[in-house]
Design a protein around this motif. Structure first.
Motif, short mmCIF file in Angstrom:
data_model
loop_
_atom_site.label_atom_id
_atom_site.label_comp_id
_atom_site.label_asym_id
_atom_site.label_seq_id
_atom_site.Cartn_x
_atom_site.Cartn_y
_atom_site.Cartn_z
N THR A 108 6.45 1.65 -12.80
CA THR A 108 5.47 2.63 -13.25
C THR A 108 4.19 1.91 -13.64
O THR A 108 4.20 0.77 -14.08
CB THR A 108 5.99 3.45 -14.45
N ARG A 109 3.09 2.59 -13.46
CA ARG A 109 1.78 2.04 -13.85
C ARG A 109 1.41 2.59 -15.22
O ARG A 109 1.57 3.76 -15.48
CB ARG A 109 0.68 2.43 -12.84
N TRP A 142 0.84 -1.20 0.00
CA TRP A 142 0.00 0.00 0.00
C TRP A 142 0.88 1.25 0.00
O TRP A 142 0.64 2.20 -0.75
CB TRP A 142 -0.92 0.00 1.22
N ARG A 187 4.52 5.93 -5.17
CA ARG A 187 4.42 6.13 -6.63
C ARG A 187 3.54 7.35 -6.93
O ARG A 187 3.91 8.20 -7.74
CB ARG A 187 3.82 4.88 -7.30
N LYS A 188 2.41 7.45 -6.26
CA LYS A 188 1.49 8.58 -6.47
C LYS A 188 2.15 9.91 -6.10
O LYS A 188 1.81 10.94 -6.65
CB LYS A 188 0.22 8.38 -5.66
N GLN A 189 3.10 9.86 -5.15
CA GLN A 189 3.81 11.07 -4.73
C GLN A 189 4.98 11.41 -5.67
O GLN A 189 5.63 12.43 -5.49
CB GLN A 189 4.33 10.90 -3.30
N GLY A 190 5.24 10.53 -6.64
CA GLY A 190 6.28 10.82 -7.62
C GLY A 190 7.64 10.20 -7.34
O GLY A 190 8.61 10.52 -8.02
N TYR A 191 7.72 9.32 -6.37
CA TYR A 191 8.99 8.66 -6.08
C TYR A 191 9.20 7.47 -7.02
O TYR A 191 8.25 6.82 -7.44
CB TYR A 191 9.05 8.17 -4.63
N TYR A 192 10.47 7.19 -7.32
CA TYR A 192 10.84 6.08 -8.20
C TYR A 192 11.56 4.96 -7.45
O TYR A 192 11.65 3.85 -7.95
CB TYR A 192 11.77 6.58 -9.33
N ASP A 248 2.58 1.96 -3.37
CA ASP A 248 1.62 2.58 -4.28
C ASP A 248 1.47 4.07 -3.94
O ASP A 248 1.41 4.91 -4.84
CB ASP A 248 0.27 1.86 -4.21
N ASP A 249 1.44 4.38 -2.66
CA ASP A 249 1.35 5.78 -2.24
C ASP A 249 2.62 6.55 -2.63
O ASP A 249 2.54 7.69 -3.10
CB ASP A 249 1.13 5.85 -0.72
#
Length: 125
Positions: free
Chosen positions: A123-124, A68, A74-79, A71-72
């Motif tokens: 990446t999604r 979880w 990723r949404k914040q822009g971390y790689y 996924d959060d």
């Protein structure tokens, strides 16, 4: 859950973590799994103080919480996600897709072996 990590609830400890993001799972209003994170740079977040209550280990809660949070992130822009894993948790992180980034080191503060690890966030599409 902080005591085995030698992290107490003191004003100094809380000051260090005041800007961290905290993640957790509760069961019946009791915190049973938790960690915090902070940005290392604009692309990487550092995960710290991951703990699952001993009575709730081996039930998939740590995996669900980590999934979880990734996924959060990723949404914040971390790689990438980095962390230092104790030898006792090393296999858990390997199963989650983390990779070792250097040879194990002795953590003299806790007198344990630590593995520096990193996870590349897919990446999604």
């Amino acid at each position: 859950m902080r005591k085995p990590l030698k992290k107490l609830i003191t004003s100094d400890e809380m000051m260090v973590e005041q800007n961290n993001q905290f993640y957790g799972i509760t069961i019946n209003d009791t915190l049973v799994a938790t960690f915090s994170s902070y940005p290392k740079d604009s692309n990487m977040v550092r995960l710290v103080s991951f703990a699952v209550d001993a009575q709730h280990q081996q039930q998939g809660l740590g995996s669900r919480l980590l999934s979880w949070a990734i996924d959060d992130f990723r949404k914040q822009g971390y790689y990438r996600v980095s962390l230092s894993a104790r030898a006792s948790a090393h296999n858990f992180y390997l199963k989650q897709g983390f990779k070792d980034t250097r040879e194990p080191q002795i953590n003299h503060y806790l007198n344990v072996v630590d593995f520096e690890m990193q996870y590349i966030i897919p990446t999604r599409n």
